[in-house]
Scaffold this active site. Structure first.
Site, mmCIF file in Angstrom:
data_model
loop_
_atom_site.group_PDB
_atom_site.id
_atom_site.type_symbol
_atom_site.label_atom_id
_atom_site.label_comp_id
_atom_site.label_asym_id
_atom_site.label_seq_id
_atom_site.Cartn_x
_atom_site.Cartn_y
_atom_site.Cartn_z
ATOM 1 N N THR B 83 0.862 -1.184 0.000
ATOM 2 C CA THR B 83 0.000 0.000 0.000
ATOM 3 C C THR B 83 0.892 1.225 0.000
ATOM 4 O O THR B 83 1.659 1.451 0.937
ATOM 5 C CB THR B 83 -0.910 0.009 1.244
ATOM 6 O OG1 THR B 83 -1.727 -1.156 1.211
ATOM 7 C CG2 THR B 83 -1.785 1.247 1.263
ATOM 8 N N LYS B 159 -6.863 1.231 -3.586
ATOM 9 C CA LYS B 159 -6.435 0.631 -2.318
ATOM 10 C C LYS B 159 -6.567 1.638 -1.182
ATOM 11 O O LYS B 159 -6.975 1.284 -0.072
ATOM 12 C CB LYS B 159 -4.991 0.122 -2.413
ATOM 13 C CG LYS B 159 -4.451 -0.535 -1.127
ATOM 14 C CD LYS B 159 -5.225 -1.785 -0.718
ATOM 15 C CE LYS B 159 -4.850 -2.312 0.669
ATOM 16 N NZ LYS B 159 -3.586 -3.011 0.759
ATOM 17 N N LYS B 227 0.711 3.732 9.288
ATOM 18 C CA LYS B 227 1.274 3.954 7.950
ATOM 19 C C LYS B 227 0.171 4.212 6.919
ATOM 20 O O LYS B 227 0.179 5.239 6.219
ATOM 21 C CB LYS B 227 2.092 2.720 7.531
ATOM 22 C CG LYS B 227 2.587 2.748 6.094
ATOM 23 C CD LYS B 227 3.361 1.475 5.721
ATOM 24 C CE LYS B 227 2.478 0.269 5.492
ATOM 25 N NZ LYS B 227 1.756 0.288 4.190
#
Lengths: 286, 286
Positions: B83, B159, B227
């Site tokens: 990602t 995503k 993150k």
């Protein structure tokens, strides 16, 4: 088969009452609006086995209960389906008990389509005697009935937990869909991909198409979340806890009401986020 | 069958690499840790058809790419699964293009179990030539491959949208479960009732049992959300938009890290809310 009085023939109640009729119960429907319920209505309240109250909120529930309580026979069961606080449910049960009326705290989940199909989930609390007496009627309206316990209030507590999830998931779907538009992903593509992925939710699959199609016909209106998430924040305040996800969602629904969208489908919270992001969502047919 | 180099044999990568082996591809796995991948490894990088990079983040992706790029043959396809931001994906694709290497921006969804079963969803973007060349390898790892478009970055954008939903749903599950505990609903009852109702989500059904069982073995760790939701907030800041649901969830994950829970399963965000509410959650086996 039970003799059932039914109060509240709205988007949920009409389907529930129809499911009772379809299942062979003797049903008498009541609503302030002119709503036609198949099955006729010559049942005096004094003959009822079960009185289902499927109105909008606590105030309407109390108003119906006050009106019918003097006529109900001893042993009849009141099935109260609105989303209310557990404290309110306990108060209503106390009033019923003083007149030997049984009270089932029985919030529902599933939306208008599942209501029409007799396919709801019901989270009921109250005495086993009340539960057993109402069971045939509950079964006619639902796929699954959970008996949450003997203590009235447990059903409404579970419904409150449910609404934490449902109200937050609708807001999240809207935020994600608008974020997608800012990144070049149109809502049709969003609805094609995300239901196949770990990011999906029941509400995304149910409400997402409303945004994709620009159709804000109110199956469940924005203003219901002002009420339900407000009840939840009241319970949370009493328990001295914070619900940051609920608060973020409630802020969005409140802005939707400020934008004049209170009577639109709750998926219209997407219009709040779209306005903030400066992007357009699909327009429906005129 | 393709000659596949695979970088990153973690909780997702090992299952993906195993799925490639099972499907008959010639696979060579690489990981800084000692991870045994069935199928041996005598494939020089210069012979690869496909290089799958399934590491943790953008920095690791860049590091692997820099290391292997000089050896890859012209026409090989890099499949990058971490990602990352769409901008990062475009940067990597540019570097590959300069050496006639094809780049597929191909984030994944589904979790470790679906990775092991070759049952992921993949959101890929890149040229049709790159997509077609990688297709046999993608099919071996996934149930569904979406080709999001020719322009690298579209996969990472989808995503990011997915992670808005997934990260928020986990936080919502945790908040609702803790709220339930304050109202007398234990997590086992929660998990019995709510997956049957309109309030459910994929993440509730997947992560809820971790809280119910007190098992915080990290299938996907809290710190991954710092993150991923951080990447999303960076994208949102660039687009000058606000994501209030994401922000509320990210606040919870950050508090979890402050409590020393960064390496636990992401369901441990429930411990943050439980601590704030002053309630206990189920303890797992010691």
């Amino acid at each position: 088969m039970a003799k059932v009085g039914f109060w509240g023939l709205g988007s949920m109640g009409l389907g529930m009452a129809d499911s009772l009729v379809r299942d062979g119960h003797d049903v008498c429907g009541h609503d302030p609006r002119d709503v036609v319920l198949e099955g006729g209505c010559d049942l005096p309240n004094g003959d009822l086995d079960v009185a289902v109250i499927a109105v909008l909120n606590a105030a309407q529930t109390e108003s119906v209960l006050e009106a019918i309580l003097p006529d109900l026979r001893s042993g009849a069961v009141v099935v109260a389906c609105a989303t209310v606080s557990p404290d309110f449910a306990r108060d209503m049960a106390d009033r019923c008990e003083k007149r030997q009326i049984r009270y089932l705290d029985a919030p529902i989940s599933g939306g208008a389509k599942r209501a029409a199909d007799g396919d709801l989930s019901i989270m009921a609390s109250g005495s086993t005697a009340a539960f057993d007496a109402a069971k045939p009627a509950l079964d006619a309206m639902s796929r699954t009935v959970f008996h949450m316990g003997e203590a009235v209030g447990a059903g409404s507590a579970m419904k409150a937990v449910h609404q934490v999830l449902a109200g937050t998931h609708i807001a999240t779907m809207a935020e994600a869909m608008v974020f997608g538009v800012t990144q070049g992903i149109d809502p049709a593509r969003f609805m094609e991909v995300l239901p196949q992925c770990g990011g999906t939710s029941w509400m995304l699959e149910n409400r997402g198409p409303h945004v994709r199609d620009g159709d804000y016909t109110p199956h469940s209106a924005v203003e219901i979340w002002i009420k339900d998430l407000g009840i939840i924040q009241d319970i949370a305040a009493d328990a001295a806890i914070e619900l940051p996800m609920v608060q973020a969602a409630l802020n969005g629904y409140r802005k939707a009401v400020e934008m004049g969208l209170g009577r639109e489908d709750d998926a219209a919270i997407a219009k709040v986020y779209a306005a903030q992001a400066g992007v357009d969502l699909p327009k429906g047919k005129a």
